[in-house]
Scaffold this motif. Sequence first.
Motif, short mmCIF file in Angstrom:
data_model
loop_
_atom_site.label_atom_id
_atom_site.label_comp_id
_atom_site.label_asym_id
_atom_site.label_seq_id
_atom_site.Cartn_x
_atom_site.Cartn_y
_atom_site.Cartn_z
N PHE A 148 45.56 102.78 22.37
CA PHE A 148 44.68 101.83 23.04
C PHE A 148 43.22 102.12 22.70
CE2 PHE A 148 42.32 100.83 27.12
CZ PHE A 148 42.14 99.49 26.80
N ARG A 149 42.85 103.40 22.69
CA ARG A 149 41.47 103.77 22.35
C ARG A 149 41.14 103.38 20.91
NH1 ARG A 149 37.42 104.49 20.39
NH2 ARG A 149 35.65 105.81 21.00
N GLU A 150 42.08 103.53 20.00
CA GLU A 150 41.88 103.11 18.62
C GLU A 150 41.64 101.60 18.54
OE1 GLU A 150 42.60 105.24 15.22
OE2 GLU A 150 41.22 105.99 16.75
N MET A 151 42.41 100.85 19.30
CA MET A 151 42.28 99.40 19.30
C MET A 151 40.94 98.95 19.88
SD MET A 151 46.18 98.51 20.56
CE MET A 151 45.95 96.73 20.60
N ALA A 152 40.47 99.68 20.89
CA ALA A 152 39.22 99.31 21.56
C ALA A 152 37.98 99.75 20.79
CB ALA A 152 39.19 99.92 22.97
N ASN A 153 38.15 100.59 19.80
CA ASN A 153 37.02 101.21 19.12
C ASN A 153 35.99 100.21 18.57
OD1 ASN A 153 35.79 103.77 18.11
ND2 ASN A 153 36.08 102.73 16.14
N PRO A 154 36.38 99.10 17.94
CA PRO A 154 35.36 98.18 17.41
C PRO A 154 34.40 97.66 18.48
CG PRO A 154 37.51 97.67 16.47
CD PRO A 154 37.74 98.68 17.55
N TRP A 155 34.90 97.36 19.66
CA TRP A 155 34.04 96.89 20.75
C TRP A 155 33.15 98.02 21.28
CZ3 TRP A 155 38.96 95.06 19.96
CH2 TRP A 155 39.13 93.68 19.92
N ILE A 156 33.72 99.22 21.34
CA ILE A 156 32.95 100.37 21.82
C ILE A 156 31.83 100.71 20.85
CG2 ILE A 156 33.08 102.85 22.34
CD1 ILE A 156 35.94 102.36 23.33
N GLU A 157 32.16 100.76 19.55
CA GLU A 157 31.16 101.09 18.54
C GLU A 157 30.08 100.03 18.44
OE1 GLU A 157 30.81 103.91 16.74
OE2 GLU A 157 32.42 104.69 18.03
N ALA A 158 30.41 98.79 18.74
CA ALA A 158 29.42 97.70 18.70
C ALA A 158 28.54 97.67 19.94
CB ALA A 158 30.14 96.36 18.53
N GLY A 159 28.82 98.55 20.91
CA GLY A 159 28.02 98.60 22.13
C GLY A 159 28.35 97.52 23.13
N LYS A 160 29.48 96.84 22.93
CA LYS A 160 29.84 95.74 23.81
C LYS A 160 30.69 96.17 25.00
CE LYS A 160 29.67 92.14 20.25
NZ LYS A 160 28.56 91.40 20.92
N VAL A 161 31.39 97.30 24.87
CA VAL A 161 32.32 97.75 25.90
C VAL A 161 32.11 99.22 26.20
CG1 VAL A 161 34.76 98.26 26.35
CG2 VAL A 161 34.11 96.03 25.44
N GLN A 162 32.16 99.56 27.48
CA GLN A 162 32.25 100.96 27.89
C GLN A 162 33.61 101.15 28.54
OE1 GLN A 162 30.26 103.08 31.38
NE2 GLN A 162 29.07 103.91 29.65
N LEU A 163 34.39 102.04 27.97
CA LEU A 163 35.71 102.36 28.49
C LEU A 163 35.58 103.62 29.34
CD1 LEU A 163 38.65 101.37 28.27
CD2 LEU A 163 38.93 102.91 26.31
N ARG A 164 35.92 103.52 30.61
CA ARG A 164 35.79 104.66 31.52
C ARG A 164 37.18 105.26 31.76
NH1 ARG A 164 31.21 102.25 35.78
NH2 ARG A 164 29.52 102.16 34.20
N HIS A 165 37.37 106.46 31.23
CA HIS A 165 38.66 107.12 31.30
C HIS A 165 38.80 107.91 32.60
CE1 HIS A 165 39.61 106.49 26.96
NE2 HIS A 165 38.28 106.48 26.85
N ILE A 166 39.78 107.55 33.38
CA ILE A 166 40.12 108.33 34.58
C ILE A 166 41.24 109.27 34.16
CG2 ILE A 166 40.86 108.21 36.99
CD1 ILE A 166 39.84 105.31 37.02
#
Length: 264
Positions: free
Chosen positions: A146-164
């Motif tokens: 899931f983190r690999e899939m989300a990486n493009p949005w995270i790297e583009a500064g569009k998403v912050q994923l908060r890991h619990i």
Amino acid sequence: MPIRLPANISSRQIPVVAGALLTLATAGAFAEGYPRAVQQLEDRGAEIVGEFDAPGGMKGYVGEMRGRPMSAFLTADGKHVIIGTLLAEDGTNISQQQVEKLLMEPRFAEAWSKLEDSDWVADGSDDAEVVLYTFTDPNCPYCYRFREMANPWIEAGKVQLRHILVGILKEDSAPKAATILATDDPESALRQHHENYEEGGIEVDRSVVSQTYNDVMANGELMSSLGLQATPSTFYRNAEGKIAMKPGVPNPKDLDTMMGGPRP
């Protein structure tokens, strides 16, 4: 078991009803509160949280039975209740719609503040417009995917994923999670762990585990209190601004919705 419909409700009015039929043995005035047939559900351990008008003159009810969502339908004569799934002739799952509206949406909305107050690790820009909370076990291959899939949005500064961070899969899951939380820079530690996941991830530091072990346990208790049993389980705001939850690895269509837009 065949489903018996009351004479005044035809199969055209109710295209598909799947479930069991509870019969009220004796007629008579309903007691205060829910009709007596619905009270039969409560006697069997159901907790009713809401009701709605259903097709065919029926009244629908949403609740939980032994920790699982359920829907039930009181027939037009008020003497029988059907437990199960109600489908319209166009395939619309009426039961699912009402379970999400009356049970899950309020629960997830209440959960959001609890997620905000938990011990999470930020993954991405603090200026990101979209924030997601995800329960992550350091040893979970699906969390890694899931983190690999989300990486493009995270790297583009569009998403912050908060890991619990929780520890539920392996013996060293909780120590790994505690090690990440105990570092001076948990975000960098989490990224290091992800980058080295296929080689085992972060090395457990036994000298600091005790500092944050209880925080990891509290995250696990929060996860259990929300009825979640697997990682990743991810909370996000949908296009209507309502809180939703996606268990497991999302498909590409769901991913775009969760991330607030198409891949950058």
